[in-house]
Design a protein around this motif. Structure first.
Motif, PDB file in Angstrom:
ATOM      1  N   ASN A 153      43.721  20.488  17.687  1.00  0.00           N
ATOM      2  CA  ASN A 153      44.893  21.368  17.688  1.00  0.00           C
ATOM      3  C   ASN A 153      44.499  22.812  17.999  1.00  0.00           C
ATOM      4  O   ASN A 153      45.230  23.537  18.694  1.00  0.00           O
ATOM      5  CB  ASN A 153      45.600  21.307  16.331  1.00  0.00           C
ATOM      6  CG  ASN A 153      46.305  19.985  16.097  1.00  0.00           C
ATOM      7  OD1 ASN A 153      46.565  19.228  17.039  1.00  0.00           O
ATOM      8  ND2 ASN A 153      46.614  19.696  14.847  1.00  0.00           N
ATOM      9  N   LYS A 154      43.362  23.246  17.489  1.00  0.00           N
ATOM     10  CA  LYS A 154      42.890  24.610  17.761  1.00  0.00           C
ATOM     11  C   LYS A 154      42.383  24.745  19.200  1.00  0.00           C
ATOM     12  O   LYS A 154      42.667  25.746  19.877  1.00  0.00           O
ATOM     13  CB  LYS A 154      41.782  24.982  16.780  1.00  0.00           C
ATOM     14  CG  LYS A 154      42.243  25.098  15.334  1.00  0.00           C
ATOM     15  CD  LYS A 154      41.084  25.452  14.412  1.00  0.00           C
ATOM     16  CE  LYS A 154      41.550  25.567  12.970  1.00  0.00           C
ATOM     17  NZ  LYS A 154      40.420  25.886  12.039  1.00  0.00           N
ATOM     18  N   GLU A 207      43.294  23.088  21.744  1.00  0.00           N
ATOM     19  CA  GLU A 207      44.352  22.900  22.729  1.00  0.00           C
ATOM     20  C   GLU A 207      44.915  24.224  23.229  1.00  0.00           C
ATOM     21  O   GLU A 207      45.411  24.319  24.353  1.00  0.00           O
ATOM     22  CB  GLU A 207      45.461  22.047  22.124  1.00  0.00           C
ATOM     23  CG  GLU A 207      46.331  21.337  23.153  1.00  0.00           C
ATOM     24  CD  GLU A 207      47.218  20.285  22.521  1.00  0.00           C
ATOM     25  OE1 GLU A 207      47.336  19.192  23.093  1.00  0.00           O
ATOM     26  OE2 GLU A 207      47.789  20.559  21.447  1.00  0.00           O
ATOM     27  N   TYR A 208      44.831  25.271  22.410  1.00  0.00           N
ATOM     28  CA  TYR A 208      45.343  26.574  22.817  1.00  0.00           C
ATOM     29  C   TYR A 208      44.483  27.220  23.903  1.00  0.00           C
ATOM     30  O   TYR A 208      44.889  28.239  24.482  1.00  0.00           O
ATOM     31  CB  TYR A 208      45.429  27.509  21.608  1.00  0.00           C
ATOM     32  CG  TYR A 208      46.549  27.158  20.658  1.00  0.00           C
ATOM     33  CD1 TYR A 208      47.878  27.460  20.972  1.00  0.00           C
ATOM     34  CD2 TYR A 208      46.291  26.515  19.455  1.00  0.00           C
ATOM     35  CE1 TYR A 208      48.909  27.133  20.109  1.00  0.00           C
ATOM     36  CE2 TYR A 208      47.320  26.186  18.581  1.00  0.00           C
ATOM     37  CZ  TYR A 208      48.623  26.504  18.911  1.00  0.00           C
ATOM     38  OH  TYR A 208      49.642  26.171  18.051  1.00  0.00           O
ATOM     39  N   ARG A 209      43.304  26.616  24.170  1.00  0.00           N
ATOM     40  CA  ARG A 209      42.416  27.186  25.169  1.00  0.00           C
ATOM     41  C   ARG A 209      42.672  26.631  26.560  1.00  0.00           C
ATOM     42  O   ARG A 209      42.098  27.118  27.538  1.00  0.00           O
ATOM     43  CB  ARG A 209      40.964  26.937  24.768  1.00  0.00           C
ATOM     44  CG  ARG A 209      40.562  27.648  23.481  1.00  0.00           C
ATOM     45  CD  ARG A 209      39.215  27.159  22.966  1.00  0.00           C
ATOM     46  NE  ARG A 209      38.160  27.308  23.963  1.00  0.00           N
ATOM     47  CZ  ARG A 209      36.932  26.797  23.828  1.00  0.00           C
ATOM     48  NH1 ARG A 209      36.625  26.124  22.720  1.00  0.00           N
ATOM     49  NH2 ARG A 209      36.038  26.969  24.773  1.00  0.00           N
ATOM     50  N   PRO A 254      48.188  27.359  29.868  1.00  0.00           N
ATOM     51  CA  PRO A 254      49.557  27.131  29.387  1.00  0.00           C
ATOM     52  C   PRO A 254      50.385  26.272  30.324  1.00  0.00           C
ATOM     53  O   PRO A 254      51.311  25.579  29.881  1.00  0.00           O
ATOM     54  CB  PRO A 254      50.133  28.550  29.285  1.00  0.00           C
ATOM     55  CG  PRO A 254      48.936  29.413  29.042  1.00  0.00           C
ATOM     56  CD  PRO A 254      47.831  28.794  29.844  1.00  0.00           C
ATOM     57  N   PHE A 306      50.254  22.632  29.178  1.00  0.00           N
ATOM     58  CA  PHE A 306      50.649  22.250  27.819  1.00  0.00           C
ATOM     59  C   PHE A 306      51.561  21.028  27.826  1.00  0.00           C
ATOM     60  O   PHE A 306      51.373  20.081  27.052  1.00  0.00           O
ATOM     61  CB  PHE A 306      51.349  23.413  27.117  1.00  0.00           C
ATOM     62  CG  PHE A 306      50.417  24.464  26.584  1.00  0.00           C
ATOM     63  CD1 PHE A 306      49.073  24.190  26.370  1.00  0.00           C
ATOM     64  CD2 PHE A 306      50.876  25.739  26.291  1.00  0.00           C
ATOM     65  CE1 PHE A 306      48.206  25.153  25.884  1.00  0.00           C
ATOM     66  CE2 PHE A 306      50.022  26.716  25.793  1.00  0.00           C
ATOM     67  CZ  PHE A 306      48.682  26.416  25.593  1.00  0.00           C
ATOM     68  N   THR A 326      50.911  17.283  26.269  1.00  0.00           N
ATOM     69  CA  THR A 326      51.835  16.695  25.298  1.00  0.00           C
ATOM     70  C   THR A 326      52.270  15.307  25.745  1.00  0.00           C
ATOM     71  O   THR A 326      52.334  14.370  24.938  1.00  0.00           O
ATOM     72  CB  THR A 326      53.076  17.591  25.126  1.00  0.00           C
ATOM     73  OG1 THR A 326      52.665  18.877  24.646  1.00  0.00           O
ATOM     74  CG2 THR A 326      54.054  16.972  24.129  1.00  0.00           C
TER      75      THR A 326
END
Length: 221
Positions: free
Chosen positions: A13-14, A16-18, A21, A24, A28
């Motif tokens: 989860n952490k 994935e922010y890298r 965008p 995303f 998902t």
């Protein structure tokens, strides 16, 4: 879900922010599709970690998800799943039991809450009335919910296509889903058979089943 898979999910989860965008939504959809496969929770998180690593590396190179894994995301996921050894019968059985006990625990608490409210209004406490029709309705609703999640997961890539038309397959599923909801409502309304039991007994059952479901949740990978 075991502690190891929970830890890996938090890490994913952490991380994935890298990713870019722009990717995303693609990530998902991939995660949603993987939920419909036969992989265990741990295997899904491991696959998810590898794909996130690929997308992060691709972002450094200026690539998008389509450049990294191609345009056919379903085929990409299917290739990964087919290369992973299937879970043992024991793990699959634990997974089914975990889901079953989780549903029974939720249903027990709902019955307890509804029973206590009705018992308080009618002055029957500490006894509660359990209606058979409500039990059947809960079971039907649970099956319908599982079917809905499974359908969305299996067709997650189709549902994001631009200008996608409502197919006959979608229509059939929608009819079956609505019929399930209607039949559940009918059962809870017209099946009036009921039995009475102590609220303390029902609470003990709910606590025991919840504890067992929690135990199995940590045992399942």
């Amino acid at each position: 879900m075991s502690r190891a898979s929970r830890r890996l999910r938090k890490i994913n989860n952490k991380m994935e922010y890298r990713i870019d965008p722009v990717d995303f939504d693609t990530m998902t959809d991939i995660e949603c599709y993987l939920e419909s496969t036969s992989l265990t929770d741990m295997q899904r998180q491991e696959v998810r970690r590898d794909i996130i690593d690929m997308l992060i590396d691709g972002r450094r190179r200026g690539w998008t998800a389509k450049d990294v894994i191609g345009r056919d995301y379903r085929a990409f996921c299917d290739d990964i799943v087919s290369a992973i050894a299937p879970a043992s019968f024991w793990l699959r059985t634990l997974g089914w039991m975990n889901s079953a006990f989780g549903f029974v625990a939720m249903m027990s608490w709902l019955l307890l809450i509804i029973g206590v409210i009705d018992g308080w209004r009618s002055g029957m406490l500490p006894y509660v009335t359990v209606r058979v029709g409500v039990l059947i309705a809960f079971a039907i609703y649970a099956v319908a919910a599982v079917g809905l999640v499974g359908y969305i997961s299996r067709h997650s890539f189709d549902m994001v296509k631009a200008h996608r038309k409502f197919s006959s397959r979608d229509a059939v599923f929608l009819v079956v889903y609505v019929l399930a909801l209607v039949s559940g409502t009918a059962m809870s309304t017209f099946v009036t058979v009921s039995f009475r039991m102590s609220a303390f007994t029902l609470a003990a059952i709910a606590i025991a089943v919840t504890a067992l479901a929690a135990f199995l949740d940590y045992r399942v990978e």
